[in-house]
Scaffold this motif. Structure first.
Motif, PDB file in Angstrom:
ATOM      1  N   ASP A  88     -55.332  66.345   3.385  1.00  0.00           N
ATOM      2  CA  ASP A  88     -54.108  65.483   3.059  1.00  0.00           C
ATOM      3  C   ASP A  88     -53.434  64.978   4.356  1.00  0.00           C
ATOM      4  OD1 ASP A  88     -54.229  66.361   0.345  1.00  0.00           O
ATOM      5  OD2 ASP A  88     -53.251  68.197   0.906  1.00  0.00           O
ATOM      6  N   TRP A  89     -54.001  65.339   5.523  1.00  0.00           N
ATOM      7  CA  TRP A  89     -53.309  64.765   6.870  1.00  0.00           C
ATOM      8  C   TRP A  89     -54.430  64.080   7.639  1.00  0.00           C
ATOM      9  CZ3 TRP A  89     -48.192  65.258   7.589  1.00  0.00           C
ATOM     10  CH2 TRP A  89     -47.431  66.083   6.543  1.00  0.00           C
ATOM     11  N   TYR A  90     -53.908  62.853   8.293  1.00  0.00           N
ATOM     12  CA  TYR A  90     -54.509  61.980   8.912  1.00  0.00           C
ATOM     13  C   TYR A  90     -53.743  61.586  10.182  1.00  0.00           C
ATOM     14  CZ  TYR A  90     -56.545  57.193  10.243  1.00  0.00           C
ATOM     15  OH  TYR A  90     -56.995  56.318  10.673  1.00  0.00           O
ATOM     16  N   GLY A  91     -54.621  61.423  11.203  1.00  0.00           N
ATOM     17  CA  GLY A  91     -54.190  60.991  12.462  1.00  0.00           C
ATOM     18  C   GLY A  91     -54.697  59.918  13.202  1.00  0.00           C
ATOM     19  N   GLU A  92     -54.129  59.060  14.073  1.00  0.00           N
ATOM     20  CA  GLU A  92     -54.691  57.947  14.756  1.00  0.00           C
ATOM     21  C   GLU A  92     -54.056  57.749  15.903  1.00  0.00           C
ATOM     22  OE1 GLU A  92     -55.592  53.060  14.023  1.00  0.00           O
ATOM     23  OE2 GLU A  92     -55.349  54.560  12.059  1.00  0.00           O
ATOM     24  N   VAL A  93     -54.705  57.447  16.982  1.00  0.00           N
ATOM     25  CA  VAL A  93     -54.214  56.824  18.224  1.00  0.00           C
ATOM     26  C   VAL A  93     -55.243  55.635  18.711  1.00  0.00           C
ATOM     27  CG1 VAL A  93     -53.753  57.255  20.711  1.00  0.00           C
ATOM     28  CG2 VAL A  93     -53.248  58.899  19.089  1.00  0.00           C
ATOM     29  N   ASP A  94     -54.690  54.407  18.870  1.00  0.00           N
ATOM     30  CA  ASP A  94     -55.393  53.265  19.229  1.00  0.00           C
ATOM     31  C   ASP A  94     -54.581  52.645  20.450  1.00  0.00           C
ATOM     32  OD1 ASP A  94     -57.014  50.931  19.445  1.00  0.00           O
ATOM     33  OD2 ASP A  94     -56.130  50.252  17.009  1.00  0.00           O
ATOM     34  N   MET A  95     -55.546  52.290  21.208  1.00  0.00           N
ATOM     35  CA  MET A  95     -54.916  51.730  22.593  1.00  0.00           C
ATOM     36  C   MET A  95     -55.682  50.321  22.819  1.00  0.00           C
ATOM     37  SD  MET A  95     -55.345  55.457  24.492  1.00  0.00           S
ATOM     38  CE  MET A  95     -56.861  55.757  23.845  1.00  0.00           C
ATOM     39  N   GLU A  96     -55.211  49.461  23.667  1.00  0.00           N
ATOM     40  CA  GLU A  96     -55.506  48.213  24.051  1.00  0.00           C
ATOM     41  C   GLU A  96     -55.761  48.266  25.451  1.00  0.00           C
ATOM     42  OE1 GLU A  96     -57.212  45.351  23.917  1.00  0.00           O
ATOM     43  OE2 GLU A  96     -56.195  44.866  22.080  1.00  0.00           O
ATOM     44  N   LEU A  97     -56.787  47.801  25.903  1.00  0.00           N
ATOM     45  CA  LEU A  97     -56.905  47.714  27.317  1.00  0.00           C
ATOM     46  C   LEU A  97     -57.552  46.307  27.982  1.00  0.00           C
ATOM     47  CD1 LEU A  97     -59.300  51.097  27.669  1.00  0.00           C
ATOM     48  CD2 LEU A  97     -56.679  50.800  28.123  1.00  0.00           C
ATOM     49  N   ALA A  98     -57.225  45.503  27.038  1.00  0.00           N
ATOM     50  CA  ALA A  98     -57.576  44.036  27.267  1.00  0.00           C
ATOM     51  C   ALA A  98     -56.992  43.357  28.722  1.00  0.00           C
ATOM     52  CB  ALA A  98     -57.323  43.034  26.272  1.00  0.00           C
ATOM     53  N   ASN A  99     -57.949  42.861  29.451  1.00  0.00           N
ATOM     54  CA  ASN A  99     -57.548  42.273  30.787  1.00  0.00           C
ATOM     55  C   ASN A  99     -57.038  43.044  31.704  1.00  0.00           C
ATOM     56  OD1 ASN A  99     -58.841  39.632  29.963  1.00  0.00           O
ATOM     57  ND2 ASN A  99     -56.870  39.412  28.579  1.00  0.00           N
ATOM     58  N   GLY A 100     -57.328  44.444  31.593  1.00  0.00           N
ATOM     59  CA  GLY A 100     -56.514  45.334  32.477  1.00  0.00           C
ATOM     60  C   GLY A 100     -55.176  45.880  32.172  1.00  0.00           C
ATOM     61  N   THR A 156     -51.408  62.103   2.628  1.00  0.00           N
ATOM     62  CA  THR A 156     -51.730  61.656   1.335  1.00  0.00           C
ATOM     63  C   THR A 156     -51.962  62.610   0.512  1.00  0.00           C
ATOM     64  OG1 THR A 156     -54.096  61.863   2.438  1.00  0.00           O
ATOM     65  CG2 THR A 156     -53.091  59.859   2.890  1.00  0.00           C
ATOM     66  N   GLY A 157     -51.374  63.594   0.247  1.00  0.00           N
ATOM     67  CA  GLY A 157     -51.354  64.647  -0.595  1.00  0.00           C
ATOM     68  C   GLY A 157     -50.919  64.187  -2.030  1.00  0.00           C
ATOM     69  N   LEU A 158     -50.179  63.312  -2.256  1.00  0.00           N
ATOM     70  CA  LEU A 158     -49.977  62.789  -3.387  1.00  0.00           C
ATOM     71  C   LEU A 158     -50.634  61.676  -4.149  1.00  0.00           C
ATOM     72  CD1 LEU A 158     -45.969  62.826  -3.143  1.00  0.00           C
ATOM     73  CD2 LEU A 158     -47.313  64.657  -4.169  1.00  0.00           C
ATOM     74  N   LYS A 159     -50.999  61.944  -5.239  1.00  0.00           N
ATOM     75  CA  LYS A 159     -52.156  60.804  -5.612  1.00  0.00           C
ATOM     76  C   LYS A 159     -51.714  59.251  -5.549  1.00  0.00           C
ATOM     77  CE  LYS A 159     -55.617  59.886  -9.394  1.00  0.00           C
ATOM     78  NZ  LYS A 159     -55.806  60.115 -10.997  1.00  0.00           N
ATOM     79  N   ILE A 169     -41.064  54.361   9.853  1.00  0.00           N
ATOM     80  CA  ILE A 169     -41.347  55.358   8.720  1.00  0.00           C
ATOM     81  C   ILE A 169     -41.932  54.406   7.476  1.00  0.00           C
ATOM     82  CG2 ILE A 169     -40.555  56.950   7.099  1.00  0.00           C
ATOM     83  CD1 ILE A 169     -38.094  57.777   9.124  1.00  0.00           C
ATOM     84  N   PHE A 170     -42.932  54.763   7.016  1.00  0.00           N
ATOM     85  CA  PHE A 170     -43.819  54.018   6.081  1.00  0.00           C
ATOM     86  C   PHE A 170     -44.071  54.494   4.836  1.00  0.00           C
ATOM     87  CE2 PHE A 170     -44.616  52.979  10.501  1.00  0.00           C
ATOM     88  CZ  PHE A 170     -44.005  51.715  10.632  1.00  0.00           C
ATOM     89  N   ALA A 171     -43.925  54.019   3.702  1.00  0.00           N
ATOM     90  CA  ALA A 171     -44.360  54.550   2.331  1.00  0.00           C
ATOM     91  C   ALA A 171     -44.957  53.555   1.551  1.00  0.00           C
ATOM     92  CB  ALA A 171     -43.373  55.029   1.518  1.00  0.00           C
ATOM     93  N   LYS A 172     -46.035  53.975   0.828  1.00  0.00           N
ATOM     94  CA  LYS A 172     -46.970  52.910   0.156  1.00  0.00           C
ATOM     95  C   LYS A 172     -47.463  53.479  -1.274  1.00  0.00           C
ATOM     96  CE  LYS A 172     -50.862  51.777   1.978  1.00  0.00           C
ATOM     97  NZ  LYS A 172     -51.860  51.170   2.932  1.00  0.00           N
ATOM     98  N   TYR A 173     -47.345  52.692  -2.211  1.00  0.00           N
ATOM     99  CA  TYR A 173     -48.097  53.002  -3.460  1.00  0.00           C
ATOM    100  C   TYR A 173     -49.267  52.105  -3.957  1.00  0.00           C
ATOM    101  CZ  TYR A 173     -49.001  53.651  -8.358  1.00  0.00           C
ATOM    102  OH  TYR A 173     -49.592  53.788  -9.914  1.00  0.00           O
ATOM    103  N   THR A 174     -50.399  52.482  -4.149  1.00  0.00           N
ATOM    104  CA  THR A 174     -51.371  51.885  -4.560  1.00  0.00           C
ATOM    105  C   THR A 174     -52.176  52.156  -5.848  1.00  0.00           C
ATOM    106  OG1 THR A 174     -53.154  52.532  -3.205  1.00  0.00           O
ATOM    107  CG2 THR A 174     -51.745  50.699  -2.162  1.00  0.00           C
ATOM    108  N   ASP A 175     -52.488  51.240  -6.635  1.00  0.00           N
ATOM    109  CA  ASP A 175     -53.446  51.553  -7.918  1.00  0.00           C
ATOM    110  C   ASP A 175     -54.412  50.250  -7.981  1.00  0.00           C
ATOM    111  OD1 ASP A 175     -52.222  49.714  -9.338  1.00  0.00           O
ATOM    112  OD2 ASP A 175     -51.157  51.385 -10.477  1.00  0.00           O
TER     113      ASP A 175
END
Length: 465
Positions: free
Chosen positions: A107-119, A131-134, A178-184
């Motif tokens: 149910d739990w996801y984490g991410e760290v994304d870094m940009e190093l372009a051109n120093g 993501t615990g709710l369908k 803060i972000f919320a989303k529903y998809t089907d």
């Protein structure tokens, strides 16, 4: 007596040995972290999934992987008028990304994304997601809000090297929020609350200084998006959507510029750094309303999308502006895989995904684009109110060579035509005056040869791993 003593000694040794053995066995079944806490231990399997290194537990409730990409760009420019400012050819590390992603529980996801372009270091995604709710996702952190299909499509999967001008100018990019989303299968709906932008140390310094020195609120934005997919199958589908944004000025803007609006963009290239289209600072902004309508679809190897986007800038009431400023633009583009491959659509993200190659070695995609942006607002206005930010239209042709699932070479040809007002807020030549001299003042331009127009040849070498 000696026998009794020996027997007791033997029992002591045996007890000690068995005790140590039991202790050793227990140690093998548990682990201690660096703070002395007992922690659970899970064995992980290691696999390469289309070139991405993935570590996963046997019961698949934990997954950890790396996601990196490198994009090396080259650009050559020619055909600009003799009176125009010269345009330098060049090369750039467009992106050098390193991301660490983990599904720590189902149910739990984490991410760290870094940009190093051109120093230069820049923070991209830094999020925690539930993501615990369908069919629902709830996210907090720094990421792109759901607004524009082009903005949200990963740079790895764009049909052209850069997004359209109107997207670069108006569509919000990464913000803390803060972000919320529903998809089907048939519906996509999202809502976002945005705080300041987090790009690098400079923008963070702006936020901290304006909080410390002036006690300013950071500013808020609200976004809602809805899309319907009346047809959504693997090899064909239709996406029709729209989004709306209420935006207030942020303290991540330059110090002393709180309450300003400014829209500018490059001519769909990152090598030529000139921003011909530029509204300059619009002071005393109260809020902005930004809207978009988009349609997209795919059928086997064909993919197409188009969008209209507009902004209404409202000034504070005491400025007595006759009506809000209005800026807009649109684009249409399409691509076709020539060797039997198929386009893919990401239902959860409401955007396009990686293509499926038609040959073992890869595929070739032919792409076309036309786009237009208008940052002028002077009709039916008094001179003191008028904004001359410039307009531009662009025609592009692209070839994308996909080698395996990880390597892509993109070739773009583009022709851009800027109008007389696209002078980089007075810094760039935009035509000839009555004496035949180059001028940066659009009011002095005469004749038909107005606005800088030129050709571009661009190339990108990309690897994702």
């Amino acid at each position: 007596m000696k026998k009794v003593s020996f027997l007791f000694a033997l029992m002591f040794v045996a007890t000690t040995v068995f005790g140590q053995a039991e202790k050793a066995l227990n140690v093998q079944n548990q682990a201690i972290d660096q703070y002395g806490n007992k922690v659970d231990v899970k064995d992980l399997s290691t696999t390469s999934r289309d070139g991405i290194l993935v570590f996963e537990s046997k019961n698949k409730d934990y997954k950890f992987w790396f996601d990196a990409r490198v994009q090396v760009d080259f650009g050559a420019f020619f055909g600009e008028q003799e009176w125009a400012d010269p345009i330098g050819n060049g090369a750039s590390i467009r992106r050098a990304r390193m991301a660490v992603k983990a599904q720590v529980t189902p149910d739990w996801y984490g991410e760290v994304d870094m940009e190093l372009a051109n120093g230069s270091f820049e923070l991209k995604d830094a999020i925690i997601r539930y993501t615990g709710l369908k069919r629902f996702q709830f996210t907090a952190g720094n990421m792109k809000p759901d607004f524009s299909i082009s903005r949200n499509t990963s740079s790895r999967y764009l049909e052209f090297m850069e997004r359209p001008m109107i997207v670069s100018a108006l569509a919000p990019s990464r913000h803390l929020g803060i972000f919320a989303k529903y998809t089907d299968k048939f519906w996509f709906a999202s809502a976002s609350i945005l705080f300041q932008e987090i790009e690098g140390q400079e923008t963070r310094t702006f936020v901290e200084d304006q909080n410390k020195d002036y006690g300013m609120d950071e500013g808020l934005s609200y976004i809602a998006k809805l899309a319907v997919r009346p047809i959504n199958e693997e090899n064909y589908g239709i996406h029709v959507g729209g989004a709306f944004m209420y935006d207030t000025p942020k303290t991540s803007d330059e110090n002393g510029h709180l309450g300003y609006t400014r829209y500018s963009c490059r001519n769909t290239t990152n090598i030529n750094r000139r921003k011909y289209v530029d509204t300059d600072d619009i002071k005393n902004t109260d809020y902005n309303l930004i809207a978009t309508a988009e349609i997209a679809g795919h059928y086997k190897g064909l993919r197409a999308e188009g969008a209209w986007m507009a902004d209404w800038t409202y000034l504070k009431k005491e400025m007595n502006l006759s009506k809000p400023y209005y800026f807009s633009g649109w684009y249409v583009e399409a691509g076709y895989l020539l060797l039997g491959g198929s386009q893919r659509y990401d239902s959860d993200g409401g955007k396009f995904n990686r293509v499926r190659n038609g040959k073992d070695w890869g595929d070739i995609e032919l792409a076309l684009r036309y786009e237009y942006i208008d940052m002028n607002d002077y009709k039916d206005r008094v001179v003191s109110e008028a904004i001359f930010g410039g307009s531009a239209d662009l025609l592009g042709v692209g070839l994308n060579f996909y080698f395996t699932n990880n390597v892509k070479i993109a070739l773009n040809y583009q022709y851009v035509n800027n109008d007389r007002y696209a002078n980089g807020k007075g810094k760039l030549y935009c035509g000839l005056d009555a004496n035949g001299n180059a001028t940066k003042d659009y009011t002095q331009v005469v004749g038909d040869d107005v606005g800088v127009n030129y050709h571009m040849l661009l190339a990108r070498f990309q690897i994702a791993f």
